[in-house]
Design a protein around this motif. Structure first.
Motif, PDB file in Angstrom:
ATOM      1  N   UNK A  64       0.830  -1.207   0.000  1.00 33.34           N
ATOM      2  CA  UNK A  64       0.000   0.000   0.000  1.00 33.34           C
ATOM      3  C   UNK A  64       0.865   1.258   0.000  1.00 33.34           C
ATOM      4  N   UNK A  65       1.887   1.255   0.837  1.00 34.44           N
ATOM      5  CA  UNK A  65       2.753   2.426   0.934  1.00 34.44           C
ATOM      6  C   UNK A  65       3.547   2.632  -0.350  1.00 34.44           C
ATOM      7  N   UNK A  66       4.047   1.550  -0.940  1.00 37.19           N
ATOM      8  CA  UNK A  66       4.829   1.668  -2.174  1.00 37.19           C
ATOM      9  C   UNK A  66       3.968   2.188  -3.326  1.00 37.19           C
ATOM     10  N   UNK A  67       2.752   1.667  -3.424  1.00 36.47           N
ATOM     11  CA  UNK A  67       1.840   2.136  -4.481  1.00 36.47           C
ATOM     12  C   UNK A  67       1.503   3.600  -4.267  1.00 36.47           C
ATOM     13  N   UNK A  68       1.248   3.976  -3.023  1.00 35.76           N
ATOM     14  CA  UNK A  68       0.916   5.368  -2.722  1.00 35.76           C
ATOM     15  C   UNK A  68       2.093   6.297  -3.003  1.00 35.76           C
ATOM     16  N   UNK A  69       3.314   5.868  -2.680  1.00 33.96           N
ATOM     17  CA  UNK A  69       4.501   6.686  -2.946  1.00 33.96           C
ATOM     18  C   UNK A  69       4.715   6.880  -4.446  1.00 33.96           C
ATOM     19  N   UNK A  70       4.553   5.810  -5.212  1.00 36.99           N
ATOM     20  CA  UNK A  70       4.698   5.920  -6.671  1.00 36.99           C
ATOM     21  C   UNK A  70       3.625   6.838  -7.244  1.00 36.99           C
TER      22      UNK A  70
END
Length: 324
Positions: A64-70
């Motif tokens: 979730x965090x990686x998708x949100x950061x991208x």
């Protein structure tokens, strides 16, 4: 001019002030950072998705965090790259595009808080209730928590921007590097009391919820570790909590710094650079921090590169044998 209502759909955005001599270095640096953010975050999501041994709540929540950061980096950086070689007087953006960018930037910020909140809850259950962890953090619970994090941020930002786009405009210039809610409602000459109240209220609720929940979570974890005599358990708890807390502190620093700097006129230009740090520093550091601290994830990343080297060696040997 200030009191005239504009019907034009084009507004001017000042963006970052980059001298002609610094344009190329700034473009290359920002481009390399963006490429790293996308490759590292999307690469981790693909790795976790394809590797069944990583299908655990902690790693799925990390997706979730990686998708949100991208997503956050993509909503801001590409346009900044396009504006580097454009003179400040010629930087324009359609109002609807500005609204979309403002929504994306606030959505990314809100989701950053809510995702880290559910990750803190996951760590709390894993450390304080290890025997019940498998029954509490089921796949269904992970989906519920992830959906709740994204939906809560979406609704909050939708109301925030909805209150802003209802306003009529009497100005056409945005002085920030990118569009946000404050920049948009400052284009209006109407009464902004409702916007200020809701904006401040939603910020207090989101920030207060994340600070309160994470503080309470770590307090309970600290008490449990002090009572426990298991040094191995305490060491693992310290490692996972330190990683999560580091990510959270970086997010807070990069989000609060521009707010402080914008209050000092002499720091206006530095404040613009600082406001971009939120979508540059956190998305770039998060995969590094988690990739280095999470032993199982680090081993999988190393195995991928090691596997590629082995395959390259085998291909070279086969090719050499064929030619011989």
């Amino acid at each position: 001019m200030e009191n005239q209502t504009f019907s034009a759909d084009i507004i001017s955005i000042e963006g970052l002030k980059v001298s002609p001599q610094s344009s190329i270095p700034a473009f290359i640096l920002l481009l390399l950072i963006y490429i790293f953010i996308m490759v590292s975050n999307i690469g981790l999501v693909v790795l976790i998705t394809m590797e069944r041994s990583l299908h655990q709540p902690m790693y799925l929540l990390f997706c979730n965090m990686s998708i949100n950061d991208a997503f956050g980096a993509t909503s801001i950086i590409p346009r900044l790259l396009g504006d580097v070689f454009t003179p400040i007087t010629e930087r324009y953006i359609h109002y609807i595009d500005c609204v979309v960018q403002a929504f994306a930037s606030h959505f990314h910020a809100g989701t950053s808080h809510t995702v880290l909140m559910i990750m803190a809850f996951d760590r709390y259950v894993a450390i304080c209730n290890p025997l019940r962890y498998a029954t509490i953090m089921t796949n269904r619970m992970v989906v519920k928590l992830s959906s709740g994090a994204w939906v809560a941020a979406f609704i909050s930002v939708a109301i925030l921007l909805g209150l802003t786009i209802r306003l009529t405009r009497c100005r056409q210039v945005i002085f920030n590097p990118y569009c946000d809610n404050a920049s948009l409602f400052k284009l209006s000459c109407q009464n902004l009391l409702i916007n200020h109240i809701y904006g401040l209220g939603s910020a207090v609720v989101i920030l207060g919820s994340s600070l309160g929940s994470i503080a309470l979570t770590y307090l309970r974890i600290t008490i449990m570790c002090l009572r426990s005599k298991n040094k191995t358990l305490n060491s693992k708890a310290l490692q996972t909590c330190a990683t999560h807390l580091t990510v959270y502190i970086i997010m807070l620093v990069t989000s609060f710094t521009p707010m402080i700097m914008h209050r000092r006129p002499e720091w206006a230009d530095s404040g613009k650079v600082a406001s971009v740090m939120f979508v540059v520093v956190s998305p770039a550091l998060n995969p590094i921090i988690y990739g280095l601290q999470c032993t199982q994830l680090r081993q999988k990343i190393l195995s991928v590169f090691h596997g590629n080297k082995v395959m390259d060696g085998k291909s070279f040997t086969k090719e050499k044998t064929f030619h011989e």
